[in-house]
Design an enzyme around this catalytic site. Structure first.
Site, mmCIF file in Angstrom:
data_model
loop_
_atom_site.group_PDB
_atom_site.id
_atom_site.type_symbol
_atom_site.label_atom_id
_atom_site.label_comp_id
_atom_site.label_asym_id
_atom_site.label_seq_id
_atom_site.Cartn_x
_atom_site.Cartn_y
_atom_site.Cartn_z
ATOM 1 N N ASP A 7 36.625 39.394 35.908
ATOM 2 C CA ASP A 7 37.207 38.562 36.950
ATOM 3 C C ASP A 7 36.631 39.008 38.290
ATOM 4 O O ASP A 7 36.078 40.108 38.415
ATOM 5 C CB ASP A 7 38.728 38.733 36.923
ATOM 6 C CG ASP A 7 39.414 38.022 38.066
ATOM 7 O OD1 ASP A 7 39.187 36.815 38.246
ATOM 8 O OD2 ASP A 7 40.167 38.686 38.806
ATOM 9 N N ASP A 9 38.122 37.934 42.144
ATOM 10 C CA ASP A 9 39.112 38.220 43.192
ATOM 11 C C ASP A 9 40.167 39.213 42.698
ATOM 12 O O ASP A 9 40.837 38.975 41.694
ATOM 13 C CB ASP A 9 39.794 36.935 43.642
ATOM 14 C CG ASP A 9 38.832 35.969 44.313
ATOM 15 O OD1 ASP A 9 37.663 36.322 44.461
ATOM 16 O OD2 ASP A 9 39.255 34.860 44.673
ATOM 17 N N ASP A 202 42.877 41.222 36.660
ATOM 18 C CA ASP A 202 44.066 41.723 37.354
ATOM 19 C C ASP A 202 45.256 40.780 37.323
ATOM 20 O O ASP A 202 46.382 41.182 37.613
ATOM 21 C CB ASP A 202 43.732 41.994 38.828
ATOM 22 C CG ASP A 202 43.538 40.707 39.610
ATOM 23 O OD1 ASP A 202 42.593 39.949 39.294
ATOM 24 O OD2 ASP A 202 44.347 40.431 40.512
#
Length: 262
Positions: A7, A9, A202
C-alpha cells in the site's frame, strides 16, 4: 521468487507528507536483491506512474484499490480493464433515490481545490487524483440506515464500497487481494517457480491483501483505529510494525531480510 506488494498512503508513504524518504534504505535493499515491488493503492494510474518512476521501478500497478491493473504487459490477458467503469459508477450515483443522493459526495463532485483540501495533496497532485478510471472515493454522511440502503443498492448494481484510511470508495467487486493473486499466478507461470508473496498495509482496505499474502505486515498508523488481530496474525503469518509509515516500512523490510524471511 519473492514479490512484495505494498500500500502507499500511511504505509510506504507518510500519512501527512506523502514522503517515502524514510523507506529509501529498504527500497534500495529490495532493488539490490532483485525483488519485485508492486504498488497497490487507492491512487490512480496518473498518480502512481510518476511515483513508480521516482522509485526507479517498472512493475505492474494495482490502482484504485484493486479496481484495475496498470502498466501490465501480459500477452495472456484478454484486454485492459475498461476505463468506462468510472462513468458507470457516476451514472449509478446520479440515479440514486432522492433520500440517498445527497449522502455520498466523491471526487467527481469536488473541485481540484476541494480534493487537495481533503487529501492534503498539492493542487497538481489533486488534479491527477481526479483522473479516475475505475472507482470513486468520497465521503458518506448519511445515517446508518441510509448507509445500509446505499450498500444494498451497490450490491444489486455489481459494485461495492470499501473504507480506506481517508475515504469511502465505490468500486467494482474486486480488491487488492484479488489483483495480488492474479499477479502472483502470472509470475508463477512466467518464472516456472514458486512465488512467495509479502504484503504491507495499514488500513481496512488492505486487510484482505494482508490475509491472502504468504506473509503480511501491518504498518502502524496512529491516525486511525488499528486493524484487528486475526487468526493468521496469531499464527505468526502477519506481523506489525511499531513505527508508523515509511519508517515502519523500512524497519520491517530490514527485519525480514535479517531473519531470512525475505
Amino acid at each position: 521468487m519473492i514479490v512484495v506488494f505494498t500500500d502507499l498512503d500511511g504505509t510506504l508513504l507518510d500519512h501527512d507528507s506523502y514522503s517515502f524518504e524514510a523507506a529509501k534504505p529498504a527500497l534500495a535493499l529490495l532493488k539490490a536483491r532483485g525483488i519485485a515491488l508492486i504498488l497497490a493503492s487507492s491512487k490512480t494510474e496518473a498518480e502512481m506512474r510518476p511515483l513508480s518512476l521516482a522509485l526507479g521501478m517498472d512493475y505492474p500497478l494495482i490502482v484504485e484499490n484493486g479496481a484495475g491493473i496498470a502498466n501490465w504487459r501480459n500477452p495472456e490477458r484478454g484486454g485492459d480493464d475498461s476505463p468506462s467503469l468510472y462513468q458507470h459508477i457516476r451514472l449509478f450515483l446520479a440515479a440514486l433515490p432522492q433520500e440517498l443522493r445527497g449522502c455520498f459526495a466523491g471526487f467527481g463532485d469536488w473541485s481540484v481545490e476541494k480534493v487537495a483540501l481533503a487529501t492534503g495533496l498539492s493542487l497538481e497532485a489533486a488534479a491527477l487524483a481526479k483522473q479516475r478510471n475505475f472507482s470513486e472515493p468520497g465521503h458518506f454522511t448519511g445515517s446508518d440506515v441510509q448507509r445500509h440502503a446505499f450498500l444494498a443498492l451497490l450490491e444489486v448494481a455489481g459494485f461495492q464500497a470499501i473504507q480506506g484510511g481517508r475515504f469511502f470508495t465505490v468500486m467494482p467487486r474486486t480488491s487488492k487481494a484479488v489483483r495480488m493473486a492474479e499477479l502472483v499466478a502470472f509470475y508463477r507461470r512466467q518464472s516456472g517457480e514458486a512465488v512467495v508473496s509479502v504484503a504491507l498495509g495499514d488500513a481496512p482496505n488492505d486487510l484482505a491483501m494482508l490475509q491472502a499474502a504468504d506473509l503480511g505486515i501491518i504498518i502502524a498508523n496512529p491516525s486511525h483505529t488499528p486493524l484487528p488481530v486475526t487468526e493468521r496474525e496469531r499464527q505468526g503469518l502477519i506481523l506489525r510494525s511499531e513505527e508508523p509509515g515509511p519508517a515502519g516500512w523500512n524497519r520491517m523490510i530490514h527485519h525480514l531480510v535479517a531473519t531470512g524471511l525475505l
